[in-house]
Design a protein around this motif. Structure first.
Motif, short mmCIF file in Angstrom:
data_model
loop_
_atom_site.label_atom_id
_atom_site.label_comp_id
_atom_site.label_asym_id
_atom_site.label_seq_id
_atom_site.Cartn_x
_atom_site.Cartn_y
_atom_site.Cartn_z
N GLY A 94 -0.17 12.33 -6.60
CA GLY A 94 -0.78 12.65 -5.32
C GLY A 94 -2.27 12.46 -5.29
O GLY A 94 -2.95 12.93 -4.36
N LEU A 95 -2.81 11.75 -6.27
CA LEU A 95 -4.27 11.58 -6.36
C LEU A 95 -4.82 10.70 -5.24
O LEU A 95 -5.96 10.89 -4.80
CB LEU A 95 -4.63 10.98 -7.73
N GLY A 96 -4.04 9.73 -4.79
CA GLY A 96 -4.52 8.86 -3.73
C GLY A 96 -3.57 7.71 -3.46
O GLY A 96 -2.44 7.67 -3.98
N ILE A 97 -4.05 6.77 -2.65
CA ILE A 97 -3.28 5.58 -2.26
C ILE A 97 -3.68 4.43 -3.18
O ILE A 97 -4.82 4.34 -3.63
CB ILE A 97 -3.59 5.20 -0.80
N VAL B 166 1.35 12.12 1.24
CA VAL B 166 1.65 11.85 2.66
C VAL B 166 1.79 13.16 3.44
O VAL B 166 1.37 13.27 4.59
CB VAL B 166 2.91 10.99 2.79
N GLU B 167 2.38 14.16 2.81
CA GLU B 167 2.54 15.45 3.49
C GLU B 167 1.20 16.06 3.88
O GLU B 167 1.09 16.76 4.90
CB GLU B 167 3.31 16.41 2.59
N SER B 168 0.17 15.79 3.07
CA SER B 168 -1.14 16.38 3.33
C SER B 168 -2.07 15.47 4.12
O SER B 168 -2.91 15.95 4.89
CB SER B 168 -1.82 16.72 1.99
N HIS B 169 -1.93 14.16 3.94
CA HIS B 169 -2.91 13.24 4.51
C HIS B 169 -2.31 12.17 5.43
O HIS B 169 -3.05 11.40 6.04
CB HIS B 169 -3.66 12.51 3.38
N ARG B 170 -0.99 12.07 5.48
CA ARG B 170 -0.33 10.98 6.18
C ARG B 170 -0.72 9.65 5.52
O ARG B 170 -1.22 9.63 4.40
CB ARG B 170 -0.70 10.98 7.67
N LEU B 171 -0.49 8.53 6.18
CA LEU B 171 -0.85 7.23 5.63
C LEU B 171 -1.63 6.43 6.67
O LEU B 171 -1.37 6.55 7.87
CB LEU B 171 0.42 6.44 5.24
N HIS C 210 -9.30 8.40 3.54
CA HIS C 210 -8.30 8.54 2.48
C HIS C 210 -8.91 8.30 1.11
O HIS C 210 -9.93 7.61 0.96
CB HIS C 210 -7.15 7.55 2.71
N ASP C 211 -8.24 8.87 0.10
CA ASP C 211 -8.62 8.64 -1.30
C ASP C 211 -7.79 7.48 -1.85
O ASP C 211 -6.62 7.32 -1.50
CB ASP C 211 -8.36 9.89 -2.13
N LEU D 145 0.86 -1.17 0.00
CA LEU D 145 0.00 0.00 0.00
C LEU D 145 0.90 1.22 0.00
O LEU D 145 1.73 1.40 0.91
CB LEU D 145 -0.89 -0.01 1.24
N ALA D 146 0.78 2.07 -1.02
CA ALA D 146 1.73 3.18 -1.16
C ALA D 146 1.05 4.44 -1.66
O ALA D 146 -0.02 4.40 -2.28
CB ALA D 146 2.86 2.78 -2.10
N ALA D 147 1.69 5.56 -1.39
CA ALA D 147 1.24 6.86 -1.87
C ALA D 147 2.46 7.71 -2.16
O ALA D 147 3.60 7.33 -1.85
CB ALA D 147 0.36 7.53 -0.82
#
Length: 307
Positions: free
Chosen positions: A231-234, A173-178, A188-189, A166-168
């Protein structure tokens, strides 16, 4: 039916005047040349040479046939050159199949080294998420994951252990973390799975990822990676990509699938080809050198032994 070698000996004797001189040119014994000339005269019913103490001289019939023999020899030479060229073309054009995003990481590193060893070789790239039929000749070399040894016609080497991750992107990550747990997925998106990953993680993905949080459903691994990088999502990506892309960050969440094996394979009919084996070894060495240590020591899903 005439033996083409008989014409070769006929020309050598005609040009050099003796069976001894012809034997040196043809790199055989004098008795072999004598026997071949006698065989040619017997099969054609024509005396080609007059034998003298000083050597062999063409008869009138031999003089007439000499230009035709030269034309036939020239034609055989052209045929041999064409056959050799075709043989080289068949053995030095290597069709390599892998997902296009895999090519992005492999080619810049391995092609320079490979070309130094085999400057005559050409590599034809087949960038596809589909598993091509090597037995049918759709490709010569391919990257595959196990289980794959249901086809006894394949030969290969294991290059690494793999695990979907599972990666982003770092931007995301800077905006939403993981997410650290599946319960956090609702915040999360996500970019949906491609078909090959859906085979092993499709049920898990549907159960845990809220449908309204899926922002994109790509149909190729390349488009999935592009969406995640932006950066669209995970999304779930192969470890192969996560290990080599500095823009990606893996989530601290192990997916519910065992590690599997990554192999480089070819059809057994090509295993003796030096360029094919050299390219396979270049790919194997690069992947082994750039693969990070496995994240767990869980039992591996192993394939049957490869020849």
């Amino acid at each position: 039916m005439q033996d083409w070698n008989d014409l070769r000996f006929f020309l050598a004797v005609a040009e050099h005047g003796s069976t001894l001189a012809a034997s040196v040119v043809c790199q055989t014994s004098q008795s072999t040349v004598f026997r071949r000339i006698a065989s040619l005269e017997q099969s054609t019913g024509v005396t080609l040479f007059d034998r003298h103490a000083s050597g062999y001289r063409l008869t009138a019939e031999g003089i007439k046939l000499l230009p035709l023999a030269r034309e036939a020899a020239a034609a055989m030479g052209i045929f041999g050159q064409a056959a050799a060229s075709e043989r080289r073309r068949q053995t030095t054009v290597i069709r390599f199949s892998a997902p296009d995003v895999t090519m992005e990481f492999l080619l810049p590193t391995i092609m320079g080294t490979f070309r130094e060893k085999h400057p005559e070789a050409q590599v034809e790239l087949i960038a596809s998420d589909r598993k091509l039929d090597l037995a049918a000749g759709e490709a010569d070399i391919a990257l595959r994951t196990n289980p794959l040894w249901t086809d006894a016609s394949l030969f290969g080497r294991r290059v690494a252990y793999e695990r979907p991750m599972l990666a982003a992107s770092k931007k995301y990550v800077e905006s939403h973390r993981l997410p650290a747990t599946e319960a956090e997925f609702a915040n999360h998106d996500f970019v949906s799975l491609t078909s090959n990953l859906s085979e092993v993680l499709g049920d898990w993905f549907q159960r845990n990822v809220p449908r309204h949080r899926i922002v994109l459903q790509p149909d190729t691994l390349a488009s999935t990676l592009s969406a995640v990088r932006s950066g669209l999502g995970i999304s779930v990506l192969p470890q192969f990509l996560c290990d080599r892309d500095d823009t990606l960050v893996a989530a601290p969440l192990a997916l519910p699938v065992p590690e599997f094996e990554l192999w480089i394979v070819c059809h057994k009919r090509l295993k003796s080809s030096e360029p094919v084996r050299s390219l396979m070894e270049s790919i194997r060495n690069y992947i082994a050198a750039t693969t990070k240590p496995r994240l767990s020591q869980e039992p591996l899903m192993t394939s049957a032994a490869c020849p």
